[in-house]
Design an enzyme around this catalytic site. Structure first.
Site, PDB file in Angstrom:
ATOM      1  N   TYR A   1      -0.970  -2.336  -1.274  1.00  0.00           N
ATOM      2  CA  TYR A   1      -1.352  -3.648  -1.292  1.00  0.00           C
ATOM      3  C   TYR A   1      -2.007  -4.281  -2.587  1.00  0.00           C
ATOM      4  CZ  TYR A   1      -0.306  -2.421   3.583  1.00  0.00           C
ATOM      5  OH  TYR A   1       0.371  -2.075   4.488  1.00  0.00           O
ATOM      6  N   HIS A   2      -1.765  -3.657  -3.820  1.00  0.00           N
ATOM      7  CA  HIS A   2      -2.229  -3.820  -5.051  1.00  0.00           C
ATOM      8  C   HIS A   2      -1.295  -4.504  -6.021  1.00  0.00           C
ATOM      9  CE1 HIS A   2      -5.205  -0.014  -4.386  1.00  0.00           C
ATOM     10  NE2 HIS A   2      -5.273  -1.112  -3.557  1.00  0.00           N
TER      11      HIS A   2
END
Length: 625
Positions: free
Chosen positions: A556-557
């Site tokens: 989730y970057h």
């Protein structure tokens, strides 16, 4: 006080019921009541920021997005008393549920999540429903810092020196370190004494885990057995093993909103508009200057004007989406979806980078010490959490230690590792195939075949995360309708070097489980072959090359979709002062502006970017006074 306490309890139980479903987790009502009783000072509804019912027609600054970056900006810009600031956020408030560290995966696909899913691709995420990766993003005041696992990792000094080498003056390590320290309130006394790298008194509380299993210490011992140092990964050296540092306070999540917005909720020059979905940046047709924002609130279209600047802090998906909806982006694409081009910016939505790991690398153990949810999430742990602010509910879904190592593709003599191990006292099977499976979007068929026989068994997990991917994805518009989700193409593992690095990381993770330290727990790798790869001999390079494309986990970057660069870079969207090229009065200040993704979890760098961005704004506008 009694009336306020009753309101807290009633509202929190209602939130828990909506989030989890009646009867799914029996301890939740007990947890909420206990929290409300023993932590009333934290849960007082009056502690929440107030929403402005009536907005001004004009503000000095409009910030779009109340996430990690937007929260910092709202705080720092309103330090100037004569400036009026509006913060627009599409979501609502955090709740008591979002505060409990172990419940973070319950928030995925809840009302706090945008629930994004990527386009199906054969290169990765083959174990997911429809072969589509789930991109959880926070739709709440505090943004993804309300949903994340609270890991505080600044990155590597070489990341920022590289940014500077691209021509981005003022973004080298020596320039950005003071901004990391500016936010920080480090609660580990040993680290706090190291004033070169850490500080106290900032808005953002950073602390060690209040609870660790015996596996946590063993992870570090295994690292030493493999020849690595025990380090402060936010200090002088990144390569090595360490306990994680977390954005936590008194055993609860310290989101960006809790850290930066709540302390200033009474400032008269800050208005917050929640449940306000920005749809367009308004620009002057002749000068291209940004002068306002159009948004939807309570079902009605509204327009607010900005005297000085519009600032996009909506994240690496929404910021480029909003720019393209406003006519700022690749002209050919904008014309295809019927949007009038205001400024041709080819780099908007391009250069998307993300960290991925291989999920499901589980090691069975012989001791009942891991975080098996059915054993640890109960009324006793709820009361312990509420009263003493520790216990298993303070665990960040089992994340206990971190390792930064170099595969054979990195220069081991240079402290710029290419692999991060997230070491957990749990794994995909630890909740019996409920929330982890759902959060990661795994198909029932994949989960049952690979993990069905070890449901709720004691395990530890290693999640090898590739740090510097060469693959690049992109975001583009589906249509000119601002309520349509954009098209997201991850392109994971489309560059062959990424396949090589991630494969070597998996092999190193398996070797970690073979150390004598971990063997003392009876550790043995759960070697069930994954579907689609069963025809290939296990543990071969060909098998791992296949396996890493199955349970491909985003961390989730998402970042880099409005990259910072010099005027001679045709793909640069913002200059080193984060001003959008060709559109005066518009800045982007969030993960979008990263030229390349940083070496580790990105929440701390995003907060740093906002701290520095706020100073850049002050320097420009206050110098004119």
């Amino acid at each position: 006080m009694a009336a306020g306490l009753l309101a807290v309890i009633t509202g929190a139980i209602k939130a828990a019921t909506l989030l989890l479903g009646v009867g799914k987790v029996a301890f939740i009502p007990t947890l909420i009541v206990a929290l409300a009783y023993y932590n009333y000072d934290l849960m007082d509804p009056e502690n929440q920021p107030r929403v402005a019912r009536v907005l001004r027609k004009e503000y000095d600054f409009i910030i779009v997005g109340g996430g990690s970056a937007g929260s910092v900006l709202a705080n720092r810009l309103t330090e100037v008393p004569e400036w009026n600031v509006l913060l627009l956020e599409a979501g609502g408030y955090e709740t008591e549920i979002t505060d409990v560290p172990i419940l973070s995966l319950y928030l995925h696909k809840s009302k706090y999540d945008w629930k994004y899913r990527t386009q199906p691709q054969d290169s990765a995420c083959q174990a997911m429903v429809d072969k589509r990766c789930c991109w959880t993003r926070g739709k709440v005041l505090g943004g993804s810092s309300v949903l994340n696992t609270m890991l505080y990792i600044r990155g590597n000094r070489r990341d920022f020196d590289q940014w500077e080498s691209f021509g981005n003056y003022g973004w080298g390590w020596d320039d950005v370190l003071p901004y990391f320290k500016k936010s920080e309130d480090q609660r580990n006394p040993y680290l706090a004494r190291n004033t070169k790298y850490h500080s106290t008194g900032g808005y953002l509380t950073v602390q060690d885990a209040p609870f660790n299993t015996p596996l946590g210490v063993a992870f570090l011992q295994a690292g030493e057995e493999m020849g690595y140092d025990i380090v402060d990964v936010n200090g002088a050296q990144q390569t090595g093993f360490a306990f994680y540092q977390y954005t936590m306070r008194r055993g609860t999540r310290c989101s960006a909103a809790k850290a930066f917005i709540r302390p200033i909720r009474s400032r008269k020059n800050l208005d917050i508009a929640l449940w306000s979905h920005a749809t367009k940046v308004l620009t002057d047709p002749e000068t291209k200057r940004a002068y306002g924002v159009e948004f939807i609130r309570e079902g009605k279209r509204q327009v607010i004007f900005a005297q000085k600047e519009v600032i996009l802090s909506a994240g690496a998906i929404n910021s480029p989406q909003l720019m393209m909806l406003s006519g700022i982006g690749p002209s050919k694409h904008l014309e295809e979806v019927g949007i009038k081009v205001v400024h041709d910016a080819p780099g908007v939505g391009q250069n998307l980078q993300d960290h991925i790991a291989v999920g499901g690398l589980a090691f069975l153990i012989d001791h009942e010490i891991s975080l098996v949810m059915s054993r640890l999430v109960n009324i006793n742990s709820a009361l312990r959490y509420a009263i003493t602010e520790d216990g298993p509910l303070t665990s960040s879904v089992g994340l206990e230690a971190v390792a930064f190592i170099s595969t054979k593709y990195a220069n081991a003599s240079d402290d710029w590792p290419d692999m991060e191990f997230m070491l957990t006292s749990s794994s995909t099977n630890s909740d019996g195939g409920t929330h982890v499976k759902n959060a990661h979007g795994l198909t029932n068929e994949f989960y049952n075949e690979v993990f069905g026989r070890i449901n709720n068994k004691d395990v530890f997990g290693v999640f090898p995360m590739m740090l510097r991917p060469k693959s690049r994805g992109f975001v583009k518009l589906k249509s000119a309708n601002p309520l349509d989700y954009p098209i997201m193409v991850h392109n994971y593992l489309t560059h062959p070097d990424d396949v090589d690095v991630l494969r070597e990381g998996v092999k190193a993770a398996v070797a970690f489980g073979e150390t004598a330290t971990m063997r003392r727990f009876g550790a043995r790798f759960h070697s069930k072959p994954v579907p689609n790869c069963k025809h290939i001999p296990l543990f071969t390079d060909d098998y791992w090359n296949c396996a890493i494309r199955q349970y491909t986990m985003t961390i989730y970057h998402m970042s880099c979709t409005a990259k910072m660069g010099t005027p001679d870079d045709p793909m640069a969207v913002v200059d080193p002062e984060l001003r959008v090229y060709g559109v005066p009065g518009l800045r982007v200040i969030d993960a979008s502006i990263m030229p390349t993704i940083t070496n580790g979890n990105i929440n701390a760098p995003v907060i740093m970017i906002a701290e520095k961005g706020a100073d850049l704004i002050k320097q420009q506008w206050l110098s004119k006074v």
